[in-house]
Enzyme design. Structure first.
Site, short mmCIF file in Angstrom:
data_model
loop_
_atom_site.label_atom_id
_atom_site.label_comp_id
_atom_site.label_asym_id
_atom_site.label_seq_id
_atom_site.Cartn_x
_atom_site.Cartn_y
_atom_site.Cartn_z
N VAL A 168 -3.34 -0.34 -0.26
CA VAL A 168 -2.08 0.19 -0.76
C VAL A 168 -2.24 1.61 -1.30
O VAL A 168 -1.29 2.38 -1.32
CB VAL A 168 -1.46 -0.73 -1.83
CG1 VAL A 168 -1.11 -2.08 -1.24
CG2 VAL A 168 -2.37 -0.89 -3.04
N GLY B 155 1.54 1.75 2.84
CA GLY B 155 0.94 2.11 1.55
C GLY B 155 1.96 2.63 0.56
O GLY B 155 3.10 2.94 0.90
N HIS B 156 1.50 2.74 -0.69
CA HIS B 156 2.38 3.22 -1.77
C HIS B 156 2.87 4.64 -1.51
O HIS B 156 4.04 4.95 -1.69
CB HIS B 156 1.64 3.17 -3.10
CG HIS B 156 1.51 1.78 -3.65
ND1 HIS B 156 0.52 1.42 -4.53
CD2 HIS B 156 2.25 0.67 -3.44
CE1 HIS B 156 0.67 0.14 -4.85
NE2 HIS B 156 1.71 -0.33 -4.20
N MET B 157 1.95 5.53 -1.10
CA MET B 157 2.37 6.92 -0.89
C MET B 157 3.37 7.02 0.25
O MET B 157 4.30 7.84 0.20
CB MET B 157 1.16 7.81 -0.62
CG MET B 157 1.48 9.30 -0.70
SD MET B 157 0.41 10.33 0.30
CE MET B 157 1.00 9.95 1.94
N SER C 30 5.61 4.85 1.00
CA SER C 30 6.91 4.46 0.45
C SER C 30 7.58 5.61 -0.28
O SER C 30 8.77 5.87 -0.11
CB SER C 30 6.74 3.27 -0.51
OG SER C 30 6.30 2.12 0.17
#
Length: 859
Positions: free
Chosen positions: A333, A520-522, A524
């Site tokens: 993530v 992944g978080h970035m 998003s």
């Protein structure tokens, strides 16, 4: 709130004795005109803040609004001074409207008292305000969807409020963040470090510490993972319309004795640089985001990862997308690990695409506490993390969750060592929204035909985390410590994706990484900021030269050398704050600030009591101050009338007030051009009367309803006062003029001195308003600004407001500029109803400068 108005009112009520002499009345009138212009400019600034693509804070808006209220209150004071206290009700109007405006902005959030710690089995989505989105969704999934989640409890937002207030940290944090410019990366990092340090050192209230340990002890007897916990952020507003993906901390594999320290670390992460920046850019006030903490059993994962229930770049593509790694998904993530990828046809469950990565390392929990990264056994490196049954379980769970919530989801999951599935998190999936329908049809088609000679392909491959095209200079990031050196307009090239890049997303054009996944978080957050992002390319840092200008086509997974003009389109401004609490607060306040409802001075409803907005108060005061100046002669006695009508063939109901030497001595009840001695008034009238300025022409507007009323007021017979026109006033001396002109909904003032001393000479010009929508009014303001700049004025434009000045020209040159101003006012007065496209502006500027004041296209 009301102390603000007590401060404005002061001890001295502006009564009738304050201003009696005509020259003092004139001074009060001048103050009203100046305050009028300042107040209208402040309104334009607030409107520009709301409509433009840039972040703002409630504190910034509140400060500007209080300055505006002070200005409007001073207008009410000076009008009562000018009129002998004829309008005391205007003070009540300012206070009434001001209180409504401030109420919209001063929404200080207080968390209602709740239990400090709440077991997960008592939580549902209805409790998001108390325990944050992450914990509320875990409770919802366990208790209403009946899918397995790790057992645990939530430390409430009220507990966080108690913790911060008991240590005096709430006021300390507010002071540090109030005036912080989040675009100053160094200042952001310094403020963040100081706040986090104070939180780490603060003591927990005894009751809170006791409750956390009691619930942890109870949970350790039932948790599959034994007595180890995952302490996760679950802030209020998190996992809502804004994801906050990767912005806050999670502490993994914590023993009961370490829960207090882990709690402080998670609370402190509310104020890390990327979280502060993200809040500001997304329009959340600091008080909107209070940290609740989800404390759940630690799952010793065999495999884990992220699942999307739809393609985030194309919602019509009905697939489920799964990324997976061995062990814990922390590196997946965060974008630090290569992942297996599976694309599943949603309706059938068939695997459409699978990409098995070489997975060199995995993360697992240690036996005591903490986590460790270690090599993946050779036999597992190229082997799929998921078997057919695993994928089927994930697809079934995804369908259940999407059906329950009713929208696309971003889901974190883990299989324990016994292959039991756990849902670790579910939140709304942020999707890319860059494209219109036409672009959506072809953006994933064949790669565009680009000249390989002019623009060689530097890289092809990877995955699009956010579609779009970006151009800029490549800037290779080697470490997080270089973030504040990243130049504006760059495309960052990095080894891996990271949520730590969030603080610079406001000033870069795109992102390309070697490692990372679309889940992944970035990725998003990049979609939330609509930032073209290409991840998992494998070789970007090696193939893309640092400092070279490049063009990234994320949809076609291609990077070109140079600026590819055929691909790069003008970006539509994106306001990431739209819909946020701060955005809605300003939107609500502007409804009581900007609209103009008082339009006809002849109606009985034209009064302080019927003022609904601050703009109404300003309009009322301006009209009444003009009428007061009209009767200025009453203070000098009946033998001399001061405000006299000007009889010229222009559709201006213009009155002249002679301050001395502006009119001939034989001027009587009305004056003609031959009786004017004021050099600036003669110059402005000369321009307005230019033979090529046609005041009665039709500019192509199809009048109807509202517009026809405006036309009636402006294009009326010069001898008849229109219903909406009202009188216009010029205060003059031989070398001075202050002209206040309201033509329908357009308001303009010219203040000028035109004498023999160059250093004394100046022109200031203010313009605002129009009957059209904000877009057309702004285009006309851009047109006026363009012409004024060509005439040598220093110009400031904000929305539909123009402020311009010109200084230190000779008297003949100053008069010539006033002549051009007169032509300008006559030429552009209706163009806000015509200008529908930014591309028209340049043509109109050129036409005016060439003397085409009627803007005929056949000349």
């Amino acid at each position: 709130m009301f102390k603000f108005f007590d401060f404005l009112r002061g001890d001295q009520y502006p009564g009738a004795d304050r201003v009696r002499h005509p020259l003092r009345k004139y001074a009060a009138f001048k103050r009203i005109l100046s305050a009028n212009n300042r107040a209208l400019e402040m309104i334009s600034e607030l409107e520009e803040t709301f409509y433009q693509d840039r972040p703002f804070t409630l504190g910034e808006v509140l400060m500007r609004t209080e300055l505006l209220l002070g200005e409007v209150y001073s207008i009410a004071e000076d009008l009562n001074a000018l009129s002998g206290a004829r309008f005391p009700a205007l003070f009540d109007a300012v206070e009434r409207i001001g209180a409504q405006v401030l109420k919209s902005l001063e929404k200080k959030r207080r968390i209602d008292p709740t239990a400090l710690v709440i077991p997960l089995e008592r939580i549902s989505q209805d409790d998001a305000a108390e325990v944050g989105g992450k914990a509320a969704n875990l409770g919802e999934i366990a208790n209403r969807v009946h899918l397995p989640v790790p057992p645990g409890f939530a430390v409430s937002a009220y507990a966080c409020q108690l913790f911060l207030e008991s240590n005096g940290l709430d006021k300390f944090i507010e002071g540090k963040l109030r005036l912080l410019n989040v675009d100053d990366t160094e200042a952001l990092m310094a403020a963040s470090a100081e706040i986090q340090s104070r939180i780490h050192q603060a003591g927990l209230p005894d009751e809170l510490q006791s409750e956390m340990h009691r619930h942890a002890a109870r949970l350790s007897w039932t948790a599959e993972g034994g007595s180890r916990f995952s302490v996760r952020s679950s802030a209020t507003s998190e996992d809502s319309e804004a994801s906050f993906a990767g912005q806050h901390s999670t502490v993994l594999n914590v023993g009961p004795e370490g829960i207090g320290d882990a709690y402080r670390k998670v609370v402190a992460s509310t104020f890390n640089p990327r979280a502060i920046f993200y809040r500001r850019r997304k329009g959340f006030a600091d008080q909107d985001v209070v940290m609740s903490v989800a404390c759940v059993a630690m799952i010793d994962a065999r495999a884990s990862g992220v699942l999307y229930t739809v393609d985030p770049n194309d919602s019509r593509h009905q697939v489920i997308m799964i990324s997976a790694v061995w062990g814990l998904s922390v590196n997946a993530v965060d974008g630090a690990a290569s992942t297996d990828f599976f694309q599943i046809e949603k309706s059938t469950g068939a695997v459409e695409r699978s990409e098995i990565a070489e997975k060199a390392t995995l993360v697992r929990p240690l036996r005591e506490q903490g986590i460790v990264e270690e090599p993946v056994p050779e036999a597992l490196r190229r082997r799929s993390c998921l078997g057919e049954n695993d994928i089927r379980h994930l697809v079934d769970a995804a369908r259940q969750l999407e059906n329950h919530y009713g929208y696309a989801l971003d889901i974190e999951w883990a299989f324990g060592q016994n292959r039991r599935l756990f849902i670790l998190q579910a939140r709304p999936l942020r999707r890319s929204a860059r494209f219109g329908a036409e672009e959506m049809e072809d953006r994933r088609g064949d790669t565009p035909d680009i000249s390989k000679e002019d623009h060689p392909v530097l890289l092809r491959g990877g995955a699009s985390a956010c579609d779009g095209v970006a151009a800029g200079r490549a800037y290779r990031i080697e470490s997080d410590h270089t973030l504040h050196h990243v130049p504006a307009g760059s495309i960052i090239i990095a080894r891996q994706t990271s949520p730590r890049y969030v603080p610079i997303m406001g000033r870069i054009q795109g992102i390309v990484t070697d490692i990372g996944s679309v889940t992944g978080h970035m990725a998003s957050v990049a979609r939330e900021f609509q930032l073209p992002t290409l991840v998992g390319t494998g070789t970007a840092t090696a193939d893309i030269p640092n400092g070279e200008e490049i063009t990234v086509d994320a949809a076609h997974r291609t990077v070109y050398l140079g600026f590819v003009s055929s691909l790069v389109k003008k970006k539509r401004p994106v306001n990431p704050m739209k819909g946020s609490p701060t955005y809605k607060a300003l939107q609500s306040a502007l409804k009581r600030i900007a609209p103009l409802n008082l339009t006809d001075p002849k109606k009985e409803s034209f009064s302080p009591e019927t003022c609904e907005t601050l703009h109404d108060v300003i309009r009322f005061a301006h009209e009444m101050s003009m009428q007061e100046m009209f009767t200025l002669g009453d203070d000098l006695g009946p033998e001399k009338r001061v405000a006299v009508p000007l009889k010229i063939q222009l559709p201006l109901n213009l009155y002249v007030i002679d301050l001395g030497g502006g009119l001939s001595e034989d001027a009587g009840g009305s004056v003609g051009r031959d009786q004017i001695r004021s050099k600036p008034l003669l110059a402005i009238l000369r321009g307005m009367s230019h033979p090529d300025v046609d005041w009665s022409r039709d500019v192509g507007v199809h009048w109807g309803g509202f517009a026809s009323i405006l036309a009636e007021s402006i294009l009326r017979d010069p001898g008849v006062e229109g219903r909406m026109g009202g009188p216009n006033y010029a205060l003059v001396s031989r070398q001075y003029m202050n002209l206040s002109s309201r033509l329908g909904y357009h308001f303009a003032t010219i203040d000028t001195y035109c004498g023999p001393e160059v250093n004394d000479n100046y022109i200031t010009f203010h313009f605002k308003g129009g009957a059209a929508d904000i877009g057309r009014r702004t285009r006309r303001a851009q047109l006026i600004a363009g012409i004024l700049k060509r005439l040598g004025f220093k110009v400031e434009q904000k929305g539909d407001m123009i402020r311009a000045e010109l200084k230190k020209y000779g008297d003949s040159e100053t008069a010539a500029k006033l002549d051009m101003l007169g032509r300008l006012m006559g030429s552009v007065r209706l163009l806000d109803m015509v200008l529908s496209d930014d591309r028209q502006i340049e043509w109109y500027v050129e036409a005016f400068m060439e003397g085409n004041y009627t803007f005929r296209q056949d000349l």
